[in-house]
Design an enzyme around this catalytic site. Structure first.
Site, PDB file in Angstrom:
ATOM      1  N   GLN A   1       0.829  -1.204   0.000  1.00  0.00           N
ATOM      2  CA  GLN A   1       0.000   0.000   0.000  1.00  0.00           C
ATOM      3  C   GLN A   1       0.869   1.262   0.000  1.00  0.00           C
ATOM      4  OE1 GLN A   1      -2.934  -0.659   3.033  1.00  0.00           O
ATOM      5  NE2 GLN A   1      -1.476  -1.214   4.617  1.00  0.00           N
TER       6      GLN A   1
ATOM      7  N   HIS B   1       0.615  -4.653   2.751  1.00  0.00           N
ATOM      8  CA  HIS B   1      -0.786  -4.858   3.155  1.00  0.00           C
ATOM      9  C   HIS B   1      -0.943  -6.333   3.530  1.00  0.00           C
ATOM     10  CE1 HIS B   1      -5.373  -4.354   2.108  1.00  0.00           C
ATOM     11  NE2 HIS B   1      -5.182  -5.148   3.117  1.00  0.00           N
TER      12      HIS B   1
ATOM     13  N   PHE C   1      -4.308  -5.568  12.820  1.00  0.00           N
ATOM     14  CA  PHE C   1      -4.102  -5.702  11.371  1.00  0.00           C
ATOM     15  C   PHE C   1      -3.380  -7.015  11.066  1.00  0.00           C
ATOM     16  CE2 PHE C   1      -1.389  -3.903   7.681  1.00  0.00           C
ATOM     17  CZ  PHE C   1      -2.334  -4.235   6.734  1.00  0.00           C
TER      18      PHE C   1
ATOM     19  N   HIS D   1      -5.619  -9.985  11.571  1.00  0.00           N
ATOM     20  CA  HIS D   1      -6.584 -10.087  10.469  1.00  0.00           C
ATOM     21  C   HIS D   1      -5.927 -10.756   9.256  1.00  0.00           C
ATOM     22  CE1 HIS D   1      -9.606  -8.809   7.518  1.00  0.00           C
ATOM     23  NE2 HIS D   1      -8.602  -8.383   6.786  1.00  0.00           N
ATOM     24  N   GLU D   2      -4.718 -10.284   8.917  1.00  0.00           N
ATOM     25  CA  GLU D   2      -4.039 -10.825   7.732  1.00  0.00           C
ATOM     26  C   GLU D   2      -3.690 -12.299   7.920  1.00  0.00           C
ATOM     27  OE1 GLU D   2      -3.567  -9.241   4.658  1.00  0.00           O
ATOM     28  OE2 GLU D   2      -4.958  -7.833   5.571  1.00  0.00           O
TER      29      GLU D   2
ATOM     30  N   LYS E   1      -7.160 -14.361   8.005  1.00  0.00           N
ATOM     31  CA  LYS E   1      -7.876 -14.379   6.726  1.00  0.00           C
ATOM     32  C   LYS E   1      -7.051 -15.012   5.602  1.00  0.00           C
ATOM     33  CE  LYS E   1     -10.248 -11.366   3.409  1.00  0.00           C
ATOM     34  NZ  LYS E   1     -10.656  -9.996   3.077  1.00  0.00           N
ATOM     35  N   HIS E   2      -5.764 -14.651   5.529  1.00  0.00           N
ATOM     36  CA  HIS E   2      -4.947 -15.097   4.391  1.00  0.00           C
ATOM     37  C   HIS E   2      -3.901 -16.149   4.780  1.00  0.00           C
ATOM     38  CE1 HIS E   2      -6.705 -11.842   2.061  1.00  0.00           C
ATOM     39  NE2 HIS E   2      -6.425 -11.024   3.047  1.00  0.00           N
TER      40      HIS E   2
HETATM   41  O1  U2P Z   1      -9.498  -5.439  -2.645  1.00  0.00           O
HETATM   42  C1  U2P Z   1     -10.298  -5.241  -1.527  1.00  0.00           C
HETATM   43  C2  U2P Z   1      -9.972  -6.256  -0.453  1.00  0.00           C
HETATM   44  O2  U2P Z   1     -10.195  -7.586  -0.930  1.00  0.00           O
HETATM   45  C3  U2P Z   1      -9.239  -8.453  -0.355  1.00  0.00           C
HETATM   46  N1  U2P Z   1      -8.446  -9.107  -1.413  1.00  0.00           N
HETATM   47  C4  U2P Z   1      -8.245  -8.515  -2.611  1.00  0.00           C
HETATM   48  C5  U2P Z   1      -7.511  -9.154  -3.603  1.00  0.00           C
HETATM   49  C6  U2P Z   1      -6.975 -10.432  -3.350  1.00  0.00           C
HETATM   50  O3  U2P Z   1      -6.302 -11.031  -4.188  1.00  0.00           O
HETATM   51  N2  U2P Z   1      -7.186 -10.991  -2.125  1.00  0.00           N
HETATM   52  C7  U2P Z   1      -7.913 -10.363  -1.151  1.00  0.00           C
HETATM   53  O4  U2P Z   1      -8.085 -10.887  -0.061  1.00  0.00           O
HETATM   54  C8  U2P Z   1      -8.368  -7.635   0.584  1.00  0.00           C
HETATM   55  O5  U2P Z   1      -8.913  -7.781   1.878  1.00  0.00           O
HETATM   56  P1  U2P Z   1      -8.125  -7.605   3.253  1.00  0.00           P
HETATM   57  O6  U2P Z   1      -6.969  -8.524   3.306  1.00  0.00           O
HETATM   58  O7  U2P Z   1      -7.706  -6.200   3.298  1.00  0.00           O
HETATM   59  O8  U2P Z   1      -9.170  -7.932   4.260  1.00  0.00           O
HETATM   60  C9  U2P Z   1      -8.532  -6.243   0.001  1.00  0.00           C
HETATM   61  O9  U2P Z   1      -8.266  -5.217   0.902  1.00  0.00           O
END
Ligand code: U2P
Length: 259
Positions: A40, A71, A125, A128-129, A132-133
């Site tokens: 970002q 991010h 933050f 969350h990352e 979620k990911h």
């Molecule tokens: O783009 C808006 C939000 O969607 C999530 N995102 C976007 C693209 C991708 O490949 N994967 C994905 O998760 C992001 O969500 P966040 O991690 O912020 O919750 C991104 O901010």
């Protein structure tokens, strides 16, 4: 005889139900295809800052970040979708305590808000990352420490801010730069096409993508560049003028407001 038939039907039913469950679980947690490292631009994000708090890096005065910050490292699918919240793993900041200096510097929160965790609560933050990911990054990562450490390392190895700087694209509140030039600078440096996300004409995020072994590859969203879906032809990299100390104090919410 009738009871044998009933038993057989029960076995067939249970087997079907069980197989269905397995398919469903595999479907919802299908292994991802590639990673997107999403960066970002603080100049764009921070100018929306309305009030300050200690966790918000936009509020660090002259120490506010001036380079792209992380991010997240997102496991993505080739069809443009992505998995999220793949298993229950409550974020534990202690597991990454030795990485704090790097995380504060290169992966800071740029907001005072608390993003929601996968189980509906509110958290940091980083939490969350990870939830979620990070939990969807198996079989590459199975724990917080390696997920955050590797993300910091690939970020430091691919210095997008420096690549743009070398090509003459620097933070400015008056200049507009050709989107094509910015993309070309990254293509020349890393031999891949990034994804660029804008807020109006300001660059909001740049994403660079990787195979699971962290060799760079094109991002799926990079195709959208051609249709100019997110960014106009000329874009800006806004400079962020931090709120000065006094303004920051005045804008600092009371503890009650912050809750
Ligand atoms: O783009 C808006 C939000 O969607 C999530 N995102 C976007 C693209 C991708 O490949 N994967 C994905 O998760 C992001 O969500 P966040 O991690 O912020 O919750 C991104 O901010």
């Amino acid at each position: 005889m009738a009871s044998r038939i009933c038993l057989l039907l029960l076995v067939v039913f249970l087997a079907g139900a069980f197989a269905g469950d397995v398919i469903e679980v595999n479907k919802s947690q299908r292994e991802f295809d590639y990673f997107a490292l999403s960066l970002q631009w603080p100049g764009t994000y921070c100018r929306g800052t309305r009030h300050c708090c200690s966790k918000n890096a936009c509020c660090r005065g002259s120490d506010a970040p001036t380079q792209f910050t992380i991010h997240g490292l997102w496991p993505d699918y080739n069809d443009g979708s992505w998995p999220s919240c793949c298993y229950r793993s409550d974020f534990n900041e202690k597991e990454i305590s030795t990485l704090m200096d790097g995380l504060e510097k290169y992966w800071p929160s740029l907001s005072c808000g608390s993003p929601s965790s996968c189980n509906g609560g509110k958290g940091s933050f980083w939490g969350h990352e990870w939830e979620k990911h990070g939990t969807c990054s198996s079989p590459v990562f199975h724990d917080e420490y390696n997920y955050f450490l590797t993300t910091l390392n690939i970020y430091l190895k691919h210095n997008v801010t420096d690549v743009l700087y070398q090509a003459g694209y620097v933070a400015s509140n008056s200049e507009k730069y050709p989107l094509g030039g910015i993309v070309t600078a990254i293509q020349n440096a890393f031999h891949i096409t990034p994804e660029v996300v804008c807020k109006k004409d300001a660059i909001d995020e740049i994403r660079i993508c990787f195979y699971k072994d962290f060799k760079p590859r094109d991002c799926v969203g990079s195709k959208e560049l051609m249709s100019r879906k997110s960014c106009p032809q000329y874009v800006s990299l806004p400079e962020y003028t931090p709120l000065d100390g006094e303004a920051m104090v005045l804008k600092m919410p009371t503890e009650r407001e912050a809750l």
